[in-house]
Design a protein around this motif. Structure first.
Motif, PDB file in Angstrom:
ATOM      1  N   UNK A 121      -2.109 -11.304   3.130  1.00 25.05           N
ATOM      2  CA  UNK A 121      -2.390 -11.914   1.834  1.00 25.05           C
ATOM      3  C   UNK A 121      -2.835 -10.832   0.862  1.00 25.05           C
ATOM      4  N   UNK A 122      -2.238 -10.820  -0.323  1.00 21.16           N
ATOM      5  CA  UNK A 122      -2.586  -9.859  -1.363  1.00 21.16           C
ATOM      6  C   UNK A 122      -2.912 -10.628  -2.632  1.00 21.16           C
ATOM      7  N   UNK A 123      -4.108 -10.383  -3.190  1.00 20.34           N
ATOM      8  CA  UNK A 123      -4.545 -11.062  -4.408  1.00 20.34           C
ATOM      9  C   UNK A 123      -4.276 -10.155  -5.600  1.00 20.34           C
ATOM     10  N   UNK A 124      -3.678 -10.702  -6.643  1.00 21.72           N
ATOM     11  CA  UNK A 124      -3.309  -9.938  -7.832  1.00 21.72           C
ATOM     12  C   UNK A 124      -4.545  -9.501  -8.618  1.00 21.72           C
ATOM     13  N   UNK A 125      -4.313  -8.611  -9.602  1.00 24.62           N
ATOM     14  CA  UNK A 125      -5.332  -8.338 -10.608  1.00 24.62           C
ATOM     15  C   UNK A 125      -6.063  -7.027 -10.520  1.00 24.62           C
ATOM     16  N   UNK A 126      -5.995  -6.313  -9.381  1.00 28.02           N
ATOM     17  CA  UNK A 126      -6.692  -5.034  -9.245  1.00 28.02           C
ATOM     18  C   UNK A 126      -6.110  -4.302  -8.038  1.00 28.02           C
ATOM     19  N   UNK A 127      -6.294  -2.971  -8.016  1.00 24.45           N
ATOM     20  CA  UNK A 127      -5.869  -2.206  -6.851  1.00 24.45           C
ATOM     21  C   UNK A 127      -6.669  -2.647  -5.629  1.00 24.45           C
ATOM     22  N   UNK A 145      -2.609   1.244   7.579  1.00 17.63           N
ATOM     23  CA  UNK A 145      -3.090   1.215   6.195  1.00 17.63           C
ATOM     24  C   UNK A 145      -2.293   0.207   5.369  1.00 17.63           C
ATOM     25  N   UNK A 146      -3.011  -0.573   4.560  1.00 19.67           N
ATOM     26  CA  UNK A 146      -2.375  -1.532   3.651  1.00 19.67           C
ATOM     27  C   UNK A 146      -2.921  -1.256   2.255  1.00 19.67           C
ATOM     28  N   UNK A 147      -2.049  -1.039   1.288  1.00 25.79           N
ATOM     29  CA  UNK A 147      -2.456  -0.676  -0.062  1.00 25.79           C
ATOM     30  C   UNK A 147      -1.732  -1.549  -1.084  1.00 25.79           C
ATOM     31  N   UNK A 148      -2.431  -1.815  -2.203  1.00 24.43           N
ATOM     32  CA  UNK A 148      -1.820  -2.539  -3.314  1.00 24.43           C
ATOM     33  C   UNK A 148      -2.128  -1.801  -4.607  1.00 24.43           C
ATOM     34  N   UNK A 149      -1.082  -1.475  -5.349  1.00 29.18           N
ATOM     35  CA  UNK A 149      -1.199  -0.837  -6.661  1.00 29.18           C
ATOM     36  C   UNK A 149      -0.863  -1.887  -7.709  1.00 29.18           C
ATOM     37  N   UNK A 150      -1.896  -2.368  -8.420  1.00 25.61           N
ATOM     38  CA  UNK A 150      -1.675  -3.445  -9.383  1.00 25.61           C
ATOM     39  C   UNK A 150      -0.837  -2.990 -10.567  1.00 25.61           C
ATOM     40  N   UNK A 151      -0.928  -1.710 -10.918  1.00 22.07           N
ATOM     41  CA  UNK A 151      -0.173  -1.217 -12.059  1.00 22.07           C
ATOM     42  C   UNK A 151       1.324  -1.263 -11.843  1.00 22.07           C
ATOM     43  N   UNK A 152       1.768  -0.927 -10.633  1.00 19.23           N
ATOM     44  CA  UNK A 152       3.203  -0.928 -10.315  1.00 19.23           C
ATOM     45  C   UNK A 152       3.632  -2.197  -9.598  1.00 19.23           C
ATOM     46  N   UNK A 213       9.327  -5.358  11.909  1.00 19.54           N
ATOM     47  CA  UNK A 213       8.947  -3.993  11.533  1.00 19.54           C
ATOM     48  C   UNK A 213       8.359  -3.302  12.752  1.00 19.54           C
ATOM     49  N   UNK A 214       8.773  -2.049  12.992  1.00 18.05           N
ATOM     50  CA  UNK A 214       8.235  -1.258  14.093  1.00 18.05           C
ATOM     51  C   UNK A 214       7.014  -0.472  13.621  1.00 18.05           C
ATOM     52  N   UNK A 215       6.132  -0.078  14.551  1.00 20.74           N
ATOM     53  CA  UNK A 215       4.884   0.592  14.144  1.00 20.74           C
ATOM     54  C   UNK A 215       5.096   1.861  13.326  1.00 20.74           C
ATOM     55  N   UNK A 216       6.156   2.599  13.586  1.00 13.62           N
ATOM     56  CA  UNK A 216       6.387   3.859  12.883  1.00 13.62           C
ATOM     57  C   UNK A 216       7.027   3.683  11.513  1.00 13.62           C
ATOM     58  N   UNK A 217       7.352   2.443  11.142  1.00 12.47           N
ATOM     59  CA  UNK A 217       8.028   2.179   9.877  1.00 12.47           C
ATOM     60  C   UNK A 217       7.026   1.795   8.786  1.00 12.47           C
ATOM     61  N   UNK A 218       7.354   2.186   7.558  1.00 13.87           N
ATOM     62  CA  UNK A 218       6.550   1.815   6.402  1.00 13.87           C
ATOM     63  C   UNK A 218       7.265   0.738   5.611  1.00 13.87           C
ATOM     64  N   UNK A 219       6.512  -0.284   5.201  1.00 15.65           N
ATOM     65  CA  UNK A 219       7.032  -1.352   4.358  1.00 15.65           C
ATOM     66  C   UNK A 219       6.566  -1.110   2.930  1.00 15.65           C
ATOM     67  N   UNK A 220       7.498  -1.172   1.992  1.00 13.14           N
ATOM     68  CA  UNK A 220       7.149  -1.087   0.576  1.00 13.14           C
ATOM     69  C   UNK A 220       7.715  -2.335  -0.107  1.00 13.14           C
ATOM     70  N   UNK A 221       6.822  -3.165  -0.616  1.00 14.75           N
ATOM     71  CA  UNK A 221       7.218  -4.384  -1.323  1.00 14.75           C
ATOM     72  C   UNK A 221       6.805  -4.237  -2.782  1.00 14.75           C
ATOM     73  N   UNK A 222       7.758  -4.412  -3.677  1.00 14.76           N
ATOM     74  CA  UNK A 222       7.487  -4.257  -5.107  1.00 14.76           C
ATOM     75  C   UNK A 222       7.679  -5.587  -5.818  1.00 14.76           C
ATOM     76  N   UNK A 223       6.623  -6.025  -6.511  1.00 15.67           N
ATOM     77  CA  UNK A 223       6.713  -7.227  -7.346  1.00 15.67           C
ATOM     78  C   UNK A 223       7.215  -6.777  -8.708  1.00 15.67           C
ATOM     79  N   UNK A 224       8.433  -7.169  -9.060  1.00 17.11           N
ATOM     80  CA  UNK A 224       9.083  -6.668 -10.273  1.00 17.11           C
ATOM     81  C   UNK A 224       8.260  -7.028 -11.510  1.00 17.11           C
ATOM     82  N   UNK A 225       7.620  -8.175 -11.510  1.00 12.11           N
ATOM     83  CA  UNK A 225       6.834  -8.608 -12.661  1.00 12.11           C
ATOM     84  C   UNK A 225       5.478  -7.958 -12.771  1.00 12.11           C
ATOM     85  N   UNK A 226       5.095  -7.090 -11.824  1.00 10.77           N
ATOM     86  CA  UNK A 226       3.809  -6.415 -11.880  1.00 10.77           C
ATOM     87  C   UNK A 226       2.727  -7.154 -11.117  1.00 10.77           C
ATOM     88  N   UNK A 227       1.493  -6.634 -11.230  1.00  8.74           N
ATOM     89  CA  UNK A 227       0.397  -7.138 -10.406  1.00  8.74           C
ATOM     90  C   UNK A 227      -0.694  -7.851 -11.157  1.00  8.74           C
TER      91      UNK A 227
END
Length: 292
Positions: A121-127, A145-152, A213-227
């Motif tokens: 679960x990722x909540x919008x509005x901030x990194x 590691x799980x990261x969210x960049x609200x700007x992108x 997804x395998x452990x050695x793989x990285x997932x990148x999900x991009x919300x086109x409308x932003x964060x």
């Protein structure tokens, strides 16, 4: 979060004044507690009101933007308010940028082995940032590691570091986007390759099925409308409260007319206050209107 409790001695559930000792309001909500590093929980222990079917609880939220994970209502923190809920709902608030990795609903081994199905679960509005630590009761730790960049509008998951043998060889991952203003278009890459994905409305937002997804793989999900966080749909929420309330149809129409003719939702509160409505309904409407 369990590992943090073990290593640091920080309790998983804590009274609000533990994390906010200099805030007087933190001492005024004895039933409310911080849960883990991301959540605030305000159990409802009062009886329901017969006219509305709602029970009330006093809530204080620290500064910042917050989202109720059950209702999706957005709140501005740094103040107290009265929350109104049915008894089958518990107010659970997550701050903007919160990341919550959870065992997926389809996983039958929850509580025994590290889950093969993972909901993030990722909540919008901030990194946001979260490191998921897992072992098999042998201190051989794997870290995701799980990261969210609200700007992108970009969510990254993995790759797993450390003892990769401690996590399943393959995981089925869903990302649940909570409170996003525009989450109707997403793009997914796994290990640098574009992957088609299924996204659909969920009770908590928009659910994006990433797949295996395998452990050695990285997932990148991009919300086109932003964060950015979505604004509250005040009129729709007031309509729902009014529809469920045991009041006359004339009173229901009067409430909605006040909102239809007001320049802003807050301007309708004076007209609503003049109507003969149950006190709990009036208070619930005020909560929705002034939440942000």
């Amino acid at each position: 979060m369990n590992r943090l409790a073990n290593v640091s001695g920080q309790a998983l559930a804590r009274p609000m004044y533990h994390d906010n000792p200099w805030e007087p309001e933190a001492y005024s909500v004895p039933n409310e507690y911080a849960f883990g590093t991301q959540l605030v929980v305000a159990p409802v222990t009062a009886p329901t009101d017969r006219a509305t079917g709602l029970a009330s609880v006093n809530v204080w939220l620290p500064q910042g933007d917050w989202v109720d994970l059950d209702t999706g209502l957005r709140y501005r923190g740094g103040r107290r308010f009265v929350a109104h809920r049915r008894l089958d709902a518990v107010p659970v608030f997550a701050p903007a940028g919160a990341i919550l990795p959870l065992a997926g609903h389809g996983d039958v081994a929850v509580g025994v082995e590290n889950p093969t199905d993972l909901d993030v679960l990722v909540v919008a509005g901030a990194d946001g940032t979260f490191d998921l630590h897992e072992d098999r009761d042998d201190d051989a730790w794997a870290s995701t590691p799980i990261r969210f960049d609200a700007g992108t509008g970009r969510v990254t998951i993995g790759p797993v570091s450390g003892a990769r043998e401690s996590v399943p060889d393959v995981r089925d991952i869903d990302v649940v986007l909570v409170g996003f203003d525009r989450a109707d278009e997403v793009a997914v890459e796994v290990a640098g390759e574009r992957r088609g994905c299924d996204s659909r409305p969920d009770t908590q937002g928009v659910r994006v099925h990433v797949g295996e997804v395998r452990p050695e793989e990285e997932v990148v999900l991009t919300i086109v409308g932003g964060g950015e966080l979505a604004p509250n749909d005040v009129r729709a929420r007031v309509r729902d409260l009014v529809d469920r309330a045991r009041i006359t149809y004339v009173a229901k129409n009067d409430v909605m007319r006040a909102f239809d003719t007001a320049a802003e939702p807050a301007h309708a509160l004076l007209a609503v206050d003049a109507l003969e409505l149950p006190d709990v309904l009036r208070s619930a409407i005020t909560e929705v209107v002034l939440a942000t």
